[in-house]
Design a protein around this motif. Sequence first.
Motif, PDB file in Angstrom:
ATOM      1  N   PRO A  29      -6.598   5.763  -0.495  1.00 36.58           N
ATOM      2  CA  PRO A  29      -7.350   6.564  -1.047  1.00 36.58           C
ATOM      3  C   PRO A  29      -6.305   7.104  -2.341  1.00 36.58           C
ATOM      4  O   PRO A  29      -5.085   7.018  -2.087  1.00 36.58           O
ATOM      5  N   GLY A  30      -6.767   6.748  -3.368  1.00 36.74           N
ATOM      6  CA  GLY A  30      -6.268   7.242  -4.763  1.00 36.74           C
ATOM      7  C   GLY A  30      -5.241   6.178  -5.189  1.00 36.74           C
ATOM      8  O   GLY A  30      -4.350   6.682  -5.888  1.00 36.74           O
ATOM      9  N   GLU A  31      -5.499   4.790  -5.041  1.00 35.67           N
ATOM     10  CA  GLU A  31      -4.594   3.823  -5.512  1.00 35.67           C
ATOM     11  C   GLU A  31      -5.117   2.847  -6.300  1.00 35.67           C
ATOM     12  O   GLU A  31      -6.376   2.753  -5.865  1.00 35.67           O
ATOM     13  N   VAL A  32      -4.559   2.186  -7.053  1.00 40.44           N
ATOM     14  CA  VAL A  32      -4.855   0.810  -7.385  1.00 40.44           C
ATOM     15  C   VAL A  32      -4.414  -0.326  -6.964  1.00 40.44           C
ATOM     16  O   VAL A  32      -3.240  -0.407  -6.898  1.00 40.44           O
ATOM     17  N   PHE A  33      -5.165  -1.161  -6.297  1.00 44.94           N
ATOM     18  CA  PHE A  33      -4.855  -2.331  -5.850  1.00 44.94           C
ATOM     19  C   PHE A  33      -5.132  -3.725  -6.438  1.00 44.94           C
ATOM     20  O   PHE A  33      -6.365  -3.892  -6.607  1.00 44.94           O
ATOM     21  N   CYS A  34      -4.250  -4.180  -7.051  1.00 44.48           N
ATOM     22  CA  CYS A  34      -4.410  -5.064  -8.183  1.00 44.48           C
ATOM     23  C   CYS A  34      -4.227  -6.449  -7.421  1.00 44.48           C
ATOM     24  O   CYS A  34      -3.038  -6.827  -6.655  1.00 44.48           O
ATOM     25  N   ILE A  35      -5.162  -7.364  -7.360  1.00 41.05           N
ATOM     26  CA  ILE A  35      -5.236  -8.779  -6.874  1.00 41.05           C
ATOM     27  C   ILE A  35      -4.923  -9.717  -7.883  1.00 41.05           C
ATOM     28  O   ILE A  35      -5.548  -9.946  -8.838  1.00 41.05           O
ATOM     29  N   THR A 214       0.103   2.304  -7.481  1.00 43.99           N
ATOM     30  CA  THR A 214      -0.210   0.991  -7.857  1.00 43.99           C
ATOM     31  C   THR A 214       0.362   0.003  -6.794  1.00 43.99           C
ATOM     32  O   THR A 214       1.572  -0.145  -6.947  1.00 43.99           O
ATOM     33  N   ARG A 215      -0.368  -0.881  -6.113  1.00 49.23           N
ATOM     34  CA  ARG A 215       0.083  -1.981  -5.538  1.00 49.23           C
ATOM     35  C   ARG A 215      -0.433  -3.155  -5.952  1.00 49.23           C
ATOM     36  O   ARG A 215      -1.438  -3.251  -6.333  1.00 49.23           O
TER      37      ARG A 215
END
Length: 269
Positions: A29-35, A214-215
Amino acid sequence: MALLRLNHLSFGYNPHRLIFEDISFAVHPGEVFCIIGPNGCGKTTLIDSILGINQPQQGTIEVGGIRLAQLKPREFAQHIAYVPQSHTKTFPYTVLDIVVMGRTYATRGFGSPDSSQRQRALESLDQVGLTGFSERLYTELSGGELQLVLIARALTQDASIMVLDEPTAHLDFRHELMVMEIITWLVKEKGLTIVMATHFLNQAFYLENAEVPTRVALMNQGKIEAIGTPSEVITKNTLKDVFKISSTTGTTDEEGIQRKFIVPLKNLR
């Protein structure tokens, strides 16, 4: 608990040739997960699997602890909203008509959106900086304006996760920055969770610089090579190994704020 979890996911259009294989990760919750990853590595196919378009050959996807396959369309819409990479403008709906479509799942049968749903759509337009656009024809919008409208439509859905596939692929520098500012605001102020596929690696650094949780998941040839913060994953060595380029990293110190970036130098192929 993770909002979105992929467990050993594999998919291929041909059962003898997988597009991606054994993909596992959790989005919190509450994160940006960049692929991120090179063209053809399977990013969009993976996004389509998260959206339920592709049925995995192996593995499972869980949304809010429930298997994706068990969710009814209305339930799915309450969990996941989607902003596509491109959109074909076919009929001259008004901007408000397009945005209020985000509330379709909450409208019964052949009913029409009520005043509260239209008000929610107007609020979303305000939140993406498009106050006063409600009666504009969406077929007459610029590419940047249209992308903001699509984000407003997804925002109107009030889902806990927003999935974006290359959200700035066709935008100029200013509108790209506007989209990134809105993503930052959605996470920091609204507590939204973002899953985003992108080719623009500095966007991950932008989010990290803005202190957005961010991950990054680095994909290559259908597999996840690494997961971590942008600074941990986007390095000269990983870009050399995965993208086959020479690059350099740097920082700026404008307005008293340090910002990290990466610059490609030359192709190593």
